[in-house]
Scaffold this active site. Structure first.
Site, PDB file in Angstrom:
ATOM      1  N   GLU A 165      52.879  31.514  48.721  1.00 29.02           N
ATOM      2  CA  GLU A 165      51.747  32.454  48.885  1.00 29.02           C
ATOM      3  C   GLU A 165      50.753  32.181  47.502  1.00 29.02           C
ATOM      4  OE1 GLU A 165      51.864  35.938  51.013  1.00 29.02           O
ATOM      5  OE2 GLU A 165      50.018  36.603  50.334  1.00 29.02           O
ATOM      6  N   GLU A 291      48.554  46.167  52.201  1.00 30.13           N
ATOM      7  CA  GLU A 291      48.133  44.863  52.738  1.00 30.13           C
ATOM      8  C   GLU A 291      48.880  44.813  54.221  1.00 30.13           C
ATOM      9  OE1 GLU A 291      47.981  42.033  49.784  1.00 30.13           O
ATOM     10  OE2 GLU A 291      45.665  42.621  49.319  1.00 30.13           O
ATOM     11  N   LYS A 365      49.661  46.321  38.497  1.00 32.85           N
ATOM     12  CA  LYS A 365      48.758  44.921  38.085  1.00 32.85           C
ATOM     13  C   LYS A 365      47.938  45.342  36.641  1.00 32.85           C
ATOM     14  CE  LYS A 365      48.557  42.785  42.665  1.00 32.85           C
ATOM     15  NZ  LYS A 365      47.833  42.030  43.565  1.00 32.85           N
ATOM     16  N   ASP A 370      42.649  43.396  41.289  1.00 31.07           N
ATOM     17  CA  ASP A 370      43.470  42.317  41.884  1.00 31.07           C
ATOM     18  C   ASP A 370      43.295  40.905  41.031  1.00 31.07           C
ATOM     19  OD1 ASP A 370      45.365  40.785  43.089  1.00 31.07           O
ATOM     20  OD2 ASP A 370      44.250  40.813  45.022  1.00 31.07           O
ATOM     21  N   GLU A 398      45.117  32.202  40.939  1.00 33.31           N
ATOM     22  CA  GLU A 398      44.637  32.669  42.247  1.00 33.31           C
ATOM     23  C   GLU A 398      43.129  32.773  42.168  1.00 33.31           C
ATOM     24  OE1 GLU A 398      46.338  36.192  44.307  1.00 33.31           O
ATOM     25  OE2 GLU A 398      44.749  35.915  45.760  1.00 33.31           O
ATOM     26  N   TRP A 558      37.517  44.789  52.182  1.00 33.98           N
ATOM     27  CA  TRP A 558      38.537  44.710  51.132  1.00 33.98           C
ATOM     28  C   TRP A 558      38.157  45.538  49.870  1.00 33.98           C
ATOM     29  CZ3 TRP A 558      43.193  42.592  52.231  1.00 33.98           C
ATOM     30  CH2 TRP A 558      43.071  41.603  53.230  1.00 33.98           C
TER      31      TRP A 558
END
Ligand code: GCU
Length: 695
Positions: A165, A291, A365, A370, A398, A558
């Site tokens: 992922e 999620e 985090k 994110d 990412e 989101w």
């Protein structure tokens, strides 16, 4: 298997032989156990010195070096017994892993109270030789190395089918087709990460589904035990991501209620089995109520209820539960301006501060959203005062270029670590001046010093895969190397780390080193310039998270919006908006709450502003958008040109790999530049002062 790159463990011949005479005899001293780690330390030293200097050292052991696990009353046979000793001896992990290097009687001496410390000392010396330092001078006076953080962890998001992922470097080297792979590469991986100071690894994705749910069953015990032994041999603890609803998914029960006695009994039995079958296992990482993953909310319980239930059982095995704070509503209505995803971590976890048990660590985090290229620091840091905390960053790029665009993240991590939370400001200084007892930064908190916590540290979602060079883009290796080095010593500078990486991995030629540093060091700032302006984030293609799409997330569920209209853009997170700014301690809350005081780079994260608003830089918001995007693209072009000057000066394979990535980066940067500028030109109707081409 093809010959993959050895990266910084290549050990090519070096020129500093004369300055390394002292390495002919190396003494390991201290009260460590003579275990597998020590054996690996000796092997590595011999291998490294033979490659780089052409000789193998004579290694001797001095002092009371024969404390064995048995003597300490720990489970014998486990190569990482020192870690288990920690649990009974009261000595912290950091005390144990501290080491010192000196020259005594003309020989190099590495001293530590654990074999892991000795191993780190060996890697320190190999790094000095690899960077062609003068070892005689380097250790003329004793140098002590004390890890900044107890836990220095890599989190793999590898799935058991072999996919990863958010992986940008090929497929998993841990799994294929629901089987665990163990080979030479596994050992080299352990060496690579141990060499930069990593001491913990989570080997499966936080989204635990399908076969991965069965990792805690007979189906995988044997292989996991073997894997655990390999890591333990390099002082690295093995951790697994856990499916919170295992009672249902593999236990056949109808509940995962953390307060249900049947659920607890199931876990008691399960953990007894798991820790017996995988003796080196150190604990679990859990993504719950996030999620779509199951969690305690389903049963009307808190996150603390869920974490504590597992932790109380794991405690009997000296294990810990790392519980993620990435809990938010991922089904938001974009029309709803009151719900704010940024608030969610704090709202969900702060109220139970003090309730989490001793062997729970909350993993937070770095930002409240994110892993965007720019976010404020999560207000949980500084908000939580009675809870073990761990910082989670992401070296898998990412949202930061996916290992196509070069983006050296260490400068960003330095900013995060250096952020002052004012958490020791007990009475909340309303005058806004703040107070400072010297232990207020994120680095202080996660080191365990601020709140005297035993378990704390830093984790990175990792960027590796089975590509021959491990990280897709050769230069992304700097983030893997750099994360480990920084986690071990948060005082190191981005420049020093880059220097070491280049010298160990690519070349010791000073011109080459300087050129690559000139590429790495500004790369994050450049990426930020040509992507999302002023902290707003999220203008990416939702399916891949790569490439520009200004409105990609705007009308989605989101919670990630820029709220641009013809007058302005940004999210109002002040006391008049969602109130997020007030989650910070003073003076940060006041700073973020006011557009006048908020730093430019975050101003659209906290405020909805007209395009004509004048920033601290003296530019209007709209002019900043235009300038930053044009400049960012131009600077990316310059980075690529710099790289081209290295043709023939670095290994062809490295040259071609990075060159090819740069071509894609420039295409991407141009799209970002033109799309963002065009979008805001059209929507605002305001011309670029400099009259540049906007489409
Ligand atoms: C991001 C990422 C997901 C990941 C999640 C997490 O949202 O895109 O793939 O699962 O973070 O951190 O759990």
């Amino acid at each position: 298997m093809k010959n993959y790159a050895k990266l910084w463990l290549k050990y090519p011949a070096k020129k500093n032989n004369r300055e390394c005479e002292a390495l002919k005899k190396v003494v390991f001293s201290g009260s460590f156990s003579e275990d597998k780690i020590l054996e690996n330390a000796k092997k590595e030293l011999a291998l490294g010195l033979k490659g780089m200097l052409g000789f193998e050292p004579q290694i001797s052991i001095s002092g009371n070096a024969s404390v064995t696990c048995e003597a300490a009353g720990d489970r014998s046979g486990s190569p990482d017994c020192f870690n288990k000793k920690v649990l009974t001896s009261g000595k912290t992990i950091v005390d144990q892993e501290t080491y010192a290097v000196s020259i005594k009687n003309g020989n190099i001496n590495i001293a530590s109270d654990s074999s892991t410390g000795i191993l780190h000392g060996v890697f320190e010396i190999l790094r000095a030789v690899g960077c062609e330092k003068d070892v005689q001078k380097e250790y003329a006076a004793e140098k002590t190395f004390r890890p900044s953080n107890p836990l220095r962890m890599l989190d793999h998001w590898d799935n058991m089918d072999g996919s990863i992922e958010r992986g940008y470097s090929g497929r998993s080297f841990f799994y294929d087709n629901d089987e665990i792979i163990i080979n030479e590469r596994t050992v080299d991986y352990a060496r690579l990460i141990a060499s930069v100071g990593i001491n913990a690894v989570v080997i499966n994705n936080v989204n635990v589904k399908q076969a991965a749910s069965y990792m805690i069953t007979d189906r995988y015990f044997e292989k996991l035990a073997e894997l655990g032994e390999i890591f333990a041999g390099y002082g690295i603890g093995l951790y697994l991501s856990l499916n919170y609803a295992s009672t249902i998914e593999i236990g056949g029960m109808d509940s995962a209620d953390p307060l249900d006695e049947g659920v607890k009994a199931w876990w008691r039995e399960k953990m007894a089995e798991v820790f017996k079958k995988i003796p080196t296992l150190k604990g679990f990482l859990v993504k719950a109520d996030s999620e779509g993953r199951p969690g305690p909310f389903t049963y009307g319980r808190t996150q603390a209820d869920g974490a504590n239930m597992l932790a109380d059982i794991a405690k009997d095995y000296g294990a810990i539960i790392i519980w993620r704070c990435f809990v938010y509503n991922c089904r938001q209505d974009w029309r709803d301006k009151k719900t704010d995803r940024a608030r969610a971590g704090y709202d969900n976890f702060k109220p139970m501060d003090g309730d989490y048990h001793d062997n729970v660590i909350l993993q937070i985090k770095n930002g409240p959203m994110d892993f965007q290229i720019r976010e404020p620091i999560s207000p949980l840091f500084g908000g939580l005062k009675k809870t073990n905390q761990m910082l989670e960053v992401q070296i898998a790029q990412e949202y930061t270029g996916q290992q196509i665009d070069v983006c050296y993240l260490i400068p960003m991590f330095k900013e995060i670590l250096g952020f002052k939370t004012y958490c020791s400001n007990a009475k909340q200084d309303t005058a806004g001046t703040g107070s400072d007892n010297g232990l207020d930064t994120v680095a202080d908190i996660i080191s365990g010093k601020t709140f005297n916590s035993r378990y704390s540290g830093i984790a990175a979602v990792t960027n590796t895969g089975n590509d021959l060079n491990w990280t897709g883009n050769y230069l992304a290796g700097a983030n893997l190397f750099g994360f480990g080095r920084l986690a071990f010593n948060t005082e190191l500078e981005s420049d020093e780390i880059a220097d070491e990486f280049i010298r160990m991995t690519i070349s010791n030629d000073n011109d080459v080193v300087d050129t690559i540093k000139e590429i790495l060091l500004p790369s994050r700032a450049i990426y930020e310039k040509y992507t999302c302006p002023l902290g707003i984030g999220w203008m990416v293609k939702p399916a891949t998270h790569y490439g520009c799409s200004v409105d990609g997330y705007e009308y989605d569920r989101w919670g990630t919006y820029h709220r641009a209209d013809h007058l302005g853009l940004g999210v109002d997170r002040t006391d008049k908006g969602t109130g997020y700014a007030l989650q910070y301690n003073e003076p940060n809350a006041s700073m973020y709450n006011s557009p006048e005081n908020c730093p430019d780079e975050l101003v659209l994260f906290f405020h909805h502003l007209p395009y004509t608003h004048v920033l601290h830089s003296g530019k209007t918001v709209i002019q900043h958008i235009y300038d930053a995007h044009f400049e960012g693209y131009d600077e990316a072009v310059k980075l690529a040109e710099k790289w081209e000057t290295l043709k023939g000066k670095v290994d062809d394979e490295i040259f071609e790999n990075v060159s090819e990535r740069f071509k894609r980066q420039l295409y991407n940067a141009k799209e970002w530049c033109d799309q963002v500028n065009t979008y805001f030109h059209r929507i605002s109707g305001i011309e670029d002062e400099k009259g540049r081409k906007i489409w």
